[in-house]
Design a protein around this motif. Sequence first.
Motif, short mmCIF file in Angstrom:
data_model
loop_
_atom_site.label_atom_id
_atom_site.label_comp_id
_atom_site.label_asym_id
_atom_site.label_seq_id
_atom_site.Cartn_x
_atom_site.Cartn_y
_atom_site.Cartn_z
N TRP A 131 -15.99 31.00 44.61
CA TRP A 131 -16.49 29.56 44.01
C TRP A 131 -15.94 29.25 42.52
O TRP A 131 -15.69 28.06 42.42
CB TRP A 131 -18.00 29.81 43.96
N VAL A 529 -21.80 29.55 50.23
CA VAL A 529 -21.58 28.34 49.43
C VAL A 529 -22.45 28.40 48.12
O VAL A 529 -23.75 28.22 48.53
CB VAL A 529 -21.69 27.11 50.46
N GLN A 530 -21.78 28.08 47.13
CA GLN A 530 -22.72 28.23 45.93
C GLN A 530 -22.75 26.50 45.32
O GLN A 530 -22.12 25.79 45.83
CB GLN A 530 -22.05 28.67 44.53
N SER A 531 -23.92 26.48 44.66
CA SER A 531 -24.20 24.86 44.33
C SER A 531 -25.06 24.70 43.19
O SER A 531 -25.68 25.97 42.71
CB SER A 531 -25.00 24.13 45.74
N ASP A 533 -27.68 23.30 42.74
CA ASP A 533 -29.19 23.46 43.17
C ASP A 533 -29.57 24.88 43.07
O ASP A 533 -30.63 25.22 42.59
CB ASP A 533 -29.42 23.02 44.52
N ARG A 534 -28.73 25.82 43.54
CA ARG A 534 -29.09 27.23 43.64
C ARG A 534 -28.85 27.73 42.17
O ARG A 534 -29.82 28.84 41.84
CB ARG A 534 -27.89 27.97 44.38
N TYR A 610 -19.18 21.67 40.12
CA TYR A 610 -19.82 22.95 40.02
C TYR A 610 -19.55 23.63 39.02
O TYR A 610 -18.33 24.03 38.72
CB TYR A 610 -19.58 23.95 41.37
#
Length: 623
Positions: A131, A529-531, A533-534, A610
């Motif tokens: 990421w 998948v990083q985001s 929101d996370r 991100y």
Amino acid sequence: MKPNLVLVCLSAFIPSLAAFKPRELLSDSIRLTQEDIGDFAAIKFGDETAVIRDRQVSNCKVFPGDEAWPSTEEWTRLNDTIGGVLLKPEPAAAACYQGPGFDQAGCTFLLTNASSSHYWLDDPLVALTQWSQGSTCPLASDPQGNCTRGGFPEYVVNATNVRHIQAAVNFARNKNIRLIVKNTGHDFGGRSIGAGSLSVWTHHLKEMEFIPSYSIGPYNGMAAHLGSGVESWEEHNFMNTYNTTIVSPGCGTVGGVGGWMSAGGHTTITSTYGLGADQVLSLGVVTASGSFVTADPFTNTDLFYAIRGGGGATYGIVTSAIYKAYPPVNISSSSLSFTLSQPSSTPGPNIITDAETFWQGVGAYYRFAAQVLDAGGFGFGYIYPGANQTFRFTTSSSFPNLTPAAAFAFMQPLYDTLADLNINLPNPTIRSSSLYGSRGVGIGPAPGNTRYRSRLLPRANWENDTLWNATISAIRTATSGGFDNDFYFHATLTSPTLSVAGWPGNTSAVNPAWRSNRMHAMLMDSAAVQSADRDDTMRVYMDLLREVSPGAGAYMNEGDPGEPEWQQAFYGENYARLLEVKRERDPWGVFWAPTTVGSEAWRVSVVDGYGGSQNGRLCRTGV
């Protein structure tokens, strides 16, 4: 016979052999000269004293496509000057994407066999967390879209000596190019990648020398001279050969002299001997001016202070280090695990069906671990969430230089406490000890997408019942609320106090939070998948751990690049002094990585939005 081997062999026959200063490692002795530079002004040395800080030439680092980006001829001349070690590699995963780099056999190897070899550690580009690169060329059997360079560097110098590093640093500084430093790729914060950059790859600085008798200041004892590319498994083989112990990373493919050490560096024996940074007696360093210097307790003391615990690749590039060495250490270990299942499950020795009982058991181990640490031991474990609020707790306790029988007896009070909680588990028999420094091989994992957040929980939390209960409540809540069970809790328990650090560890820039540490508490997110929101959700849970440890800190190597108030969290009261060293030693801003000292003066214009991604241009912030 090599000169250092002669000395080692002689010491076996002449016990009175005087302590000696070790020879330079061959890689340190090969340096850039004025003759090498000639009329190639792009690699001339810099002068820190001549820099006028408020007249820097550009607000941004030069980027590919800019008019000021070096020409092909200039890159070729740099390559010729350093003997052909300049690389322009393509991302390995490009083999899986349709296009000129497609290679079905190569892709199959990456997906099935590469992680069972040393392949990923030997890749000049890859960081083991995708990421932070921007995930622009992720490894997949059926990838979507195109493979693009993203945060991977444009060029890589495969450094095998100081001369290579000096030329790279000078070229990057004089051409205003972003410079990054990479060793094995064990990087969870985006510090060894960067779009539009020149990378110094220290992975092949592999020399090692055993020093049977070394004296500096009050230290008199064995030592080891290690190149900055040496991995932990290689150190262990070295220990086995010379019947000695060196504090080294717990993961076998992590480098012991680079970023691990410079941010602190914890491992199985740090409650006994201190952190990795506490072991350093001398350093070889290439500075931002391109100079090669020795830093020790009496020479270049600012660098010696800052590099040991003050963060990597920001004051200079470490090429080698002399480490303390100790007699052989044997480790006796005891493991423990139990699971919280649904009330309808059949209870068993390791199966608990009552949530309160489960969490009381977790708390009982963590509080007992304080005694393990005070005995010089180490704890290592996880809490994994499952479906429908089920959990699995697993941990181990390790005791340096304690016999199996003594370690078994030491652990028995814990099992008595668990029995009082109606968790009736047998204290497992410890059948043997293992040598710290057993021979091994380097096998590396495939790149993943795990994101770390950490907190160093202090001993005060163990000494007050109210604070302790709040701490366990915070851990429980944080572990129970993740996205689709992708969040999990990881704890390493170690106590590297100033007392065990010894000299010169007690004069380093190690985050003061380490000195009162009981638990390095981590929340980890393993999603593919990083985001954002996370991130936001995880930050809420991390705040619970921050609230029960006001004024404590976090471990930069396994911390969040989005850590709020990171200057205090990663460096504590040392930050102001470290910033002075940074500004004096690197007035150009040659060295930059996220959350390193002075990094607030720059920012990356992230392409994908991100936080933490390194796939954009690096520009000044005006700070």
